[in-house]
Design a protein around this motif. Structure first.
Motif, PDB file in Angstrom:
ATOM      1  N   LYS A   1      16.390 -43.702  19.404  1.00 52.93           N
ATOM      2  CA  LYS A   1      16.340 -45.064  18.861  1.00 52.93           C
ATOM      3  C   LYS A   1      16.589 -45.015  17.363  1.00 52.93           C
ATOM      4  O   LYS A   1      15.942 -44.251  16.661  1.00 52.93           O
ATOM      5  CB  LYS A   1      14.966 -45.691  19.127  1.00 52.93           C
TER       6      LYS A   1
ATOM      7  N   LEU B   1      16.056 -46.881  14.073  1.00 52.69           N
ATOM      8  CA  LEU B   1      15.041 -47.884  13.759  1.00 52.69           C
ATOM      9  C   LEU B   1      15.302 -48.721  12.506  1.00 52.69           C
ATOM     10  O   LEU B   1      14.559 -49.641  12.230  1.00 52.69           O
ATOM     11  CB  LEU B   1      13.670 -47.195  13.618  1.00 52.69           C
TER      12      LEU B   1
ATOM     13  N   GLU C   1      17.163 -52.815  16.771  1.00 51.43           N
ATOM     14  CA  GLU C   1      16.936 -51.422  17.141  1.00 51.43           C
ATOM     15  C   GLU C   1      18.088 -50.985  18.050  1.00 51.43           C
ATOM     16  O   GLU C   1      18.312 -51.605  19.086  1.00 51.43           O
ATOM     17  CB  GLU C   1      15.606 -51.335  17.886  1.00 51.43           C
TER      18      GLU C   1
ATOM     19  N   TYR D   1      17.145 -55.711  20.327  1.00 54.47           N
ATOM     20  CA  TYR D   1      17.608 -54.343  20.529  1.00 54.47           C
ATOM     21  C   TYR D   1      18.929 -54.316  21.280  1.00 54.47           C
ATOM     22  O   TYR D   1      19.297 -55.271  21.949  1.00 54.47           O
ATOM     23  CB  TYR D   1      16.563 -53.443  21.176  1.00 54.47           C
TER      24      TYR D   1
END
Lengths: 369, 188
Positions: free
Chosen positions: A104, A106, A111, A134
């Protein structure tokens, strides 16, 4: 009569002629398209843009606009793209060592996630959910072992491509026991230290958990949610800021009293209201946990029992009802405000959390205001 | 020069936006300059609009041209197509004296035009417009695989790159050999 018959038949004939002509024109259209406009639809729609012919300033501007997943894909288009791709802002990443692992990215409001999947149809697909902010790219792998191997290679690739800093490592012990130590050694080699480690697992041996805890260097926060066979007390460095133990059946009062972290969370412990009374008195008398900011623990009995036994001989005044850390924490009436011998105040709050009660001690001024 | 002067149509709507400024300082008349591209069509642009271009702003900042001098000496940008220069001029007029918004939806959607626009904007050093254009270029490959990116952005494969490099080396070698032979011939 003859006239009406003639009229009807002529209408029918006209209708038939119309249909025949329509068919002929349709057929002509198909043949014409096939012979003279023989281009595949995809070819027509393909947008073409000689990107590498742009000035270097513009190329750099475009590359800086790409999200990390597109940027990585661009770097894999060719060797010349790989050379251009080294210009990039640094990224903070989370590495999930789970059955089907994930990386991931960040930084920023969205995300970006690369997740391995066993579903072949998902290979290369991108899914984004604006409301959860995301964006996921799926990579197919036949099994968990291959997925972890590819995941490691992918991480090493992005590490060579851009400046990545590991923020969190999520470690699921249950799914890949056989490679657990190999993965630990690999991670230790490539990431000497990182701020946060979350270890999850079911029916694990304590020595395997300790191998992870002893060989990875996490500097700030540790969460352990591992169901351990024959659990013993864990050896955890006091230099951490935060410790969360979710399966705390083996946690004892002595163990808690020995910890010096600022933020402590224990769930599913067998600690009693008497134990909590000892803990609170020790804090008030400045004998332990001098830097405590937040302390959370489950209660086995009721709020009334906690008031009667947990707060026995402790002077307090009632304070406001404080919201819990998550919506699942339902505040139960007001808080109990206690003061340490040096004048520092803490707020003890009880919350209903599903079927049980949890107590949270807020001892940091900013949490109280 | 064909000198079909255009009092650029987009310049007119931009006028009211500058009205409060001119109301604040009515005694300072706005100066205009003239530019033309490959098609020699001359565009009249205000100095305020031209401030977006660092290149042109640098050129005009100390000129002190009169209206007649400016008209007689339009800035030639022979490397920019007429329609692209028109787009740039329109954009500069529309954003004259205004803070630039985070997105610009008026940019061309055709890839060829966008390519030429990026080249022109980069040459003219119009930073905000370059940022918009580059965002649009980046959007072309959003969510695409490496192969698709190679296709869309016309990126040669490694094999094609290597072949081109070999070809270039071969050519350079031949040229060097030719030069040596010529030098030897001269010496004789």
């Amino acid at each position: 009569m003859l006239w009406s018959l003639l009229c009807r038949s002529s209408t029918t004939i006209v209708h038939i002629i119309h249909i025949v002509f329509c068919r002929i024109f349709w057929l002509w259209g198909v043949i014409y398209n096939f012979l003279f406009l023989r281009k595949s639809p995809a070819e027509d729609k393909k947008p073409r843009f000689p990107f590498l012919k742009l000035h270097y300033v513009a190329i750099r501007e475009v590359l800086n606009t790409l999200d990390p997943l597109d940027h990585i894909n661009f770097s894999r288009a060719s060797k010349s793209c790989r050379r251009l791709s080294t210009i990039k802002k640094p990224y903070t990443v989370e590495l999930d060592f789970t059955e089907f692992p994930a990386i991931k990215f960040l930084n920023g409001p969205i995300e970006y996630i690369v997740r391995w999947t066993a579903n072949r149809e998902e290979e290369g697909t991108r899914k984004s959910r604006a409301y959860e902010s995301y964006n996921i790219l799926y990579k197919y792998s036949e099994n968990s072992l291959d997925a972890l191997k590819e995941f490691r290679e992918y991480y090493l690739y992005i590490k060579s491509l851009m400046s990545v800093k590991i923020d969190t490592v999520v470690w699921d012990m249950s799914e890949f026991n056989r490679l657990g130590r190999t993965n630990v050694d690999c991670l230790r080699l490539n990431a000497p230290e990182f701020p946060a480690l979350y270890v999850h697992g079911f029916r694990q041996r304590q020595e395997e958990l300790h191998y992870i805890l002893d060989n990875l260097k996490y500097t700030k926060s540790l969460e352990i949610w591992v169901d351990v066979i024959e659990p013993l007390q864990l050896r955890i460095a006091d230099t951490l800021e935060e410790l969360r133990i979710q399966n705390g059946m083996s946690i004892t009062l002595d163990y808690i009293m020995s910890l010096e972290m600022r933020r402590l969370t224990f769930r599913n412990t067998y600690l009693t209201d008497e134990d909590l009374n000892v803990f609170f008195k020790s804090w008030i008398e400045i004998k332990s946990h001098l830097n405590l900011e937040r302390f959370e623990i489950n209660l086995w009995k009721s709020r009334e029992d906690f008031m009667a036994i947990g707060l026995r001989d402790i002077p307090y005044r009632m304070g406001p009802m404080r919201p819990g850390p998550y919506p699942t924490y339902v505040p139960s009436q007001g808080s109990f405000e206690v003061t340490r011998n040096d004048g520092r105040t803490a707020s003890i709050c009880a919350y209903r959390l599903f079927s049980q009660f949890n107590v949270i001690v807020f001892a940091r001024l900013s949490d109280l205001n | 020069m064909s000198s079909t002067e255009q009092g650029t149509s987009s310049a007119a709507p931009a006028e009211p936006t500058t009205a409060p400024e001119s109301a604040a300082a009515p005694e300072v008349p706005e100066s205009f300059y003239y530019v033309h591209g490959k098609d020699k069509v001359v565009h009249k642009v205000s100095a305020g609009a031209l401030q977006h271009s660092a290149l042109i702003h640098g050129m005009i900042s100390n000129l002190g041209y009169t209206e007649e001098q400016a008209k007689a000496n339009p800035f030639p940008f022979e490397n920019i197509d007429g329609d692209i220069l028109q787009m740039v001029v329109d954009w500069c007029n529309q954003h004259k004296g205004k803070p630039t918004p985070p997105e610009d939806t008026n940019l061309p959607k055709q890839k060829e035009k966008l390519f030429d626009l990026v080249l022109a904007v980069n040459y003219l050093e119009i930073k905000e417009l370059l940022t918009y254009c580059c965002k649009q270029v980046a959007m072309m490959v959003k969510g695409k695989s490496p192969e698709e990116i190679r296709e869309i952005w016309m990126i040669p494969t490694d094999a094609e790159d290597e072949a081109a490099e070999k070809e270039a080396k071969k050519r350079a070698g031949k040229e060097a050999a030719g030069e040596t032979a010529a030098a030897a011939g001269d010496a004789k």
